[in-house]
Write a protein that holds these residues in place. Structure first.
Motif, PDB file in Angstrom:
ATOM      1  N   ARG A  31       0.884  -0.941   0.065  1.00 16.26           N
ATOM      2  CA  ARG A  31       0.018  -0.330  -0.075  1.00 16.26           C
ATOM      3  C   ARG A  31       0.955   1.030   0.158  1.00 16.26           C
ATOM      4  O   ARG A  31       0.521   1.670  -0.958  1.00 16.26           O
ATOM      5  CB  ARG A  31      -0.757  -0.298   1.390  1.00 16.26           C
ATOM      6  N   ALA A  32       1.713   1.143   0.773  1.00 16.04           N
ATOM      7  CA  ALA A  32       3.226   2.559   1.063  1.00 16.04           C
ATOM      8  C   ALA A  32       3.198   2.456  -0.906  1.00 16.04           C
ATOM      9  O   ALA A  32       3.721   3.950  -1.212  1.00 16.04           O
ATOM     10  CB  ALA A  32       3.671   1.963   1.613  1.00 16.04           C
ATOM     11  N   ARG A  33       4.068   1.576  -1.450  1.00 10.62           N
ATOM     12  CA  ARG A  33       4.814   1.805  -2.760  1.00 10.62           C
ATOM     13  C   ARG A  33       4.075   2.048  -3.483  1.00 10.62           C
ATOM     14  O   ARG A  33       4.439   3.085  -4.528  1.00 10.62           O
ATOM     15  CB  ARG A  33       5.443   0.483  -2.469  1.00 10.62           C
ATOM     16  N   ASP A  34       2.514   1.677  -3.257  1.00 10.56           N
ATOM     17  CA  ASP A  34       1.588   2.119  -4.590  1.00 10.56           C
ATOM     18  C   ASP A  34       1.552   3.463  -5.034  1.00 10.56           C
ATOM     19  O   ASP A  34       1.175   3.788  -5.756  1.00 10.56           O
ATOM     20  CB  ASP A  34       0.247   0.823  -4.014  1.00 10.56           C
ATOM     21  N   ALA A  35       0.973   3.510  -3.028  1.00 12.59           N
ATOM     22  CA  ALA A  35       1.058   5.544  -2.605  1.00 12.59           C
ATOM     23  C   ALA A  35       1.830   6.542  -3.390  1.00 12.59           C
ATOM     24  O   ALA A  35       2.086   7.146  -3.297  1.00 12.59           O
ATOM     25  CB  ALA A  35       0.659   5.761  -1.635  1.00 12.59           C
ATOM     26  N   GLY A  36       3.023   5.146  -3.748  1.00 17.84           N
ATOM     27  CA  GLY A  36       4.366   6.553  -4.224  1.00 17.84           C
ATOM     28  C   GLY A  36       5.123   6.756  -3.161  1.00 17.84           C
ATOM     29  O   GLY A  36       6.201   7.628  -2.915  1.00 17.84           O
ATOM     30  N   ALA A  48      10.328   3.399  -1.821  1.00 20.87           N
ATOM     31  CA  ALA A  48      10.520   3.315  -2.551  1.00 20.87           C
ATOM     32  C   ALA A  48      10.284   2.024  -3.413  1.00 20.87           C
ATOM     33  O   ALA A  48      10.281   1.429  -3.403  1.00 20.87           O
ATOM     34  CB  ALA A  48      12.243   3.287  -1.910  1.00 20.87           C
ATOM     35  N   PRO A  49      10.293   2.702  -4.895  1.00 21.05           N
ATOM     36  CA  PRO A  49      10.539   1.503  -5.831  1.00 21.05           C
ATOM     37  C   PRO A  49      11.674  -0.274  -5.067  1.00 21.05           C
ATOM     38  O   PRO A  49      12.355  -0.443  -5.106  1.00 21.05           O
ATOM     39  CB  PRO A  49      10.679   1.086  -6.949  1.00 21.05           C
ATOM     40  N   GLY A  50      10.586  -1.157  -5.166  1.00 18.09           N
ATOM     41  CA  GLY A  50      11.996  -2.434  -5.260  1.00 18.09           C
ATOM     42  C   GLY A  50      11.683  -2.642  -4.184  1.00 18.09           C
ATOM     43  O   GLY A  50      12.555  -3.931  -3.332  1.00 18.09           O
ATOM     44  N   ILE A  51      11.395  -2.396  -2.247  1.00 20.55           N
ATOM     45  CA  ILE A  51      11.107  -1.962  -1.714  1.00 20.55           C
ATOM     46  C   ILE A  51      10.342  -3.346  -0.960  1.00 20.55           C
ATOM     47  O   ILE A  51       8.900  -3.247  -1.930  1.00 20.55           O
ATOM     48  CB  ILE A  51      10.869  -1.438  -0.015  1.00 20.55           C
ATOM     49  N   VAL A  52      10.419  -4.619  -0.677  1.00 21.35           N
ATOM     50  CA  VAL A  52       9.089  -5.495  -0.208  1.00 21.35           C
ATOM     51  C   VAL A  52       9.724  -6.065   1.087  1.00 21.35           C
ATOM     52  O   VAL A  52      10.037  -5.825   2.092  1.00 21.35           O
ATOM     53  CB  VAL A  52       9.832  -7.126  -0.816  1.00 21.35           C
ATOM     54  N   PRO A  53       8.804  -6.795   1.651  1.00 20.59           N
ATOM     55  CA  PRO A  53       8.624  -7.205   2.822  1.00 20.59           C
ATOM     56  C   PRO A  53       9.515  -7.983   3.354  1.00 20.59           C
ATOM     57  O   PRO A  53      10.137  -7.337   4.833  1.00 20.59           O
ATOM     58  CB  PRO A  53       7.117  -8.132   3.378  1.00 20.59           C
ATOM     59  N   LEU A  88      13.995   4.618   7.954  1.00 18.00           N
ATOM     60  CA  LEU A  88      12.655   4.892   7.521  1.00 18.00           C
ATOM     61  C   LEU A  88      13.095   6.337   6.532  1.00 18.00           C
ATOM     62  O   LEU A  88      12.554   6.237   5.096  1.00 18.00           O
ATOM     63  CB  LEU A  88      12.016   5.412   8.248  1.00 18.00           C
ATOM     64  N   ASN A  89      14.086   7.019   6.729  1.00 16.28           N
ATOM     65  CA  ASN A  89      14.350   7.156   5.150  1.00 16.28           C
ATOM     66  C   ASN A  89      14.810   6.936   4.425  1.00 16.28           C
ATOM     67  O   ASN A  89      14.909   7.378   3.214  1.00 16.28           O
ATOM     68  CB  ASN A  89      15.522   9.136   6.241  1.00 16.28           C
ATOM     69  N   GLY A  90      16.023   6.111   4.240  1.00 17.84           N
ATOM     70  CA  GLY A  90      16.104   5.314   3.798  1.00 17.84           C
ATOM     71  C   GLY A  90      15.672   4.311   2.259  1.00 17.84           C
ATOM     72  O   GLY A  90      15.666   4.535   1.508  1.00 17.84           O
ATOM     73  N   VAL A  91      14.668   4.614   2.938  1.00 16.23           N
ATOM     74  CA  VAL A  91      13.221   3.694   2.023  1.00 16.23           C
ATOM     75  C   VAL A  91      12.426   4.581   1.336  1.00 16.23           C
ATOM     76  O   VAL A  91      11.280   3.658   0.767  1.00 16.23           O
ATOM     77  CB  VAL A  91      12.747   2.377   2.629  1.00 16.23           C
ATOM     78  N   ARG A  92      12.377   5.557   1.716  1.00 16.81           N
ATOM     79  CA  ARG A  92      10.969   6.822   1.710  1.00 16.81           C
ATOM     80  C   ARG A  92      11.131   6.988   0.159  1.00 16.81           C
ATOM     81  O   ARG A  92      12.513   7.194  -0.152  1.00 16.81           O
ATOM     82  CB  ARG A  92      11.307   7.712   2.385  1.00 16.81           C
ATOM     83  N   ALA A  93      10.304   7.134  -0.424  1.00 14.57           N
ATOM     84  CA  ALA A  93      10.240   7.189  -2.149  1.00 14.57           C
ATOM     85  C   ALA A  93      10.672   8.882  -1.691  1.00 14.57           C
ATOM     86  O   ALA A  93      10.594   9.939  -0.699  1.00 14.57           O
ATOM     87  CB  ALA A  93       8.550   7.453  -2.456  1.00 14.57           C
ATOM     88  N   ASP A  94      11.291   9.854  -3.043  1.00  9.32           N
ATOM     89  CA  ASP A  94      11.390  11.614  -3.373  1.00  9.32           C
ATOM     90  C   ASP A  94       9.969  11.941  -2.756  1.00  9.32           C
ATOM     91  O   ASP A  94       9.189  11.969  -3.681  1.00  9.32           O
ATOM     92  CB  ASP A  94      12.342  11.174  -4.617  1.00  9.32           C
ATOM     93  N   GLY A  95      10.057  12.892  -2.396  1.00  4.97           N
ATOM     94  CA  GLY A  95       8.833  13.590  -2.080  1.00  4.97           C
ATOM     95  C   GLY A  95       8.898  13.522  -0.677  1.00  4.97           C
ATOM     96  O   GLY A  95       7.734  14.184  -0.274  1.00  4.97           O
ATOM     97  N   THR A  96       8.777  12.848  -0.288  1.00  3.19           N
ATOM     98  CA  THR A  96       8.106  12.137   1.091  1.00  3.19           C
ATOM     99  C   THR A  96       9.126  12.743   2.093  1.00  3.19           C
ATOM    100  O   THR A  96       9.853  12.626   2.080  1.00  3.19           O
ATOM    101  CB  THR A  96       7.813  10.250   1.006  1.00  3.19           C
ATOM    102  N   PRO A  97       8.311  13.315   2.964  1.00  6.95           N
ATOM    103  CA  PRO A  97       8.613  14.355   4.572  1.00  6.95           C
ATOM    104  C   PRO A  97       9.394  12.995   4.692  1.00  6.95           C
ATOM    105  O   PRO A  97       9.319  12.402   5.570  1.00  6.95           O
ATOM    106  CB  PRO A  97       7.632  14.384   4.533  1.00  6.95           C
TER     107      PRO A  97
END
Length: 224
Positions: free
Chosen positions: A143-148, A151-156, A189-198
């Motif tokens: 859900r977090a990945r689909d919402a952008g 980061a793409p490629g992160i899996v459980p 958490l900062n490392g796996v966040r997509a660009d633009g996410t706080p």
């Protein structure tokens, strides 16, 4: 009258047994949290203030006691994943889950070790709970990945690995700085966040040189 007298002692014994069982479980919970799964039933008896025989009458072996103590903890963990999945914001739901997992494992050594051993099919009572947790974590990540937000490629499996990495640091630093794991959870958490996410703020300072050396010494002492 005779019948009432006959049944009275068993009721007292049942009440005493229930109190002893509560004391044993409470003692085991404390010891497992403090020292992990290496404790013995003798340790539990001493902490509970009961005879060793009392513990063995309640629990045939340590695995039975582990199952009793941690079943509710693991059930709570599953419920936390459900709560995170219900968070209206997919990113904050992901953060909620990671923070819960890291915090719970950082303060409870035995729970951390049990979670690492959940693949052990011999712990039958944990398998069903594990099967509840994994699909929900997958849904939280997807859900977090689909919402952008993720980061793409992160899996459980990445998330479980990252949580255990933070837990490893928590274990290392616990004797000198039991809260520093929060800093490294934020970095993860900062490392796996997509660009633009706080970004998560780094509210906890890093370990000092002195804390690192003292933690190394404590780690060496635990190994001996």
């Amino acid at each position: 009258m005779n019948h009432a007298t006959a049944v009275s002692p068993p009721r007292r014994l049942r009440a005493d047994a229930a109190r002893n069982q509560q004391r044993i479980i409470a003692a085991a919970r404390e010891l497992f949290a403090e020292h992990g799964l290496e404790i013995t039933l003798d340790d539990v008896a001493e902490r509970a203030g009961v005879g060793v025989g009392t513990v063995y009458r309640r629990f045939a072996n340590k695995k039975e006691l582990i199952s009793e103590v941690f079943e509710q903890n693991i059930d709570d963990f599953a419920e936390a994943t459900e709560a995170a999945l219900q968070n209206a914001d997919p990113w904050f739901g992901f953060v909620e889950f990671v923070e819960y997992a890291c915090r719970h494992m950082a303060v409870n050594r035995g729970f951390s070790e049990v979670m690492l051993e959940l693949e052990d099919g011999n712990i039958d009572r944990f398998v069903a709970v594990r099967d509840r947790i994994k699909p929900r974590v997958t849904a939280i990540v997807d859900r977090a990945r689909d919402a952008g937000a993720l980061a793409p490629g992160i899996v459980p499996h990445d998330v479980f690995a990252l949580i255990h990495m933070v837990d490893g640091l928590a274990d290392f630093a616990k004797p000198v700085n039991p809260d520093v794991w929060q800093r490294y959870m934020a970095i993860v958490l900062n490392g796996v966040r997509a660009d633009g996410t706080p970004r998560q703020p780094l509210l906890v300072p890093p370990l000092t040189d002195d804390e690192v050396e003292r933690a190394k010494g404590a780690c060496g002492g635990r190994r001996r």
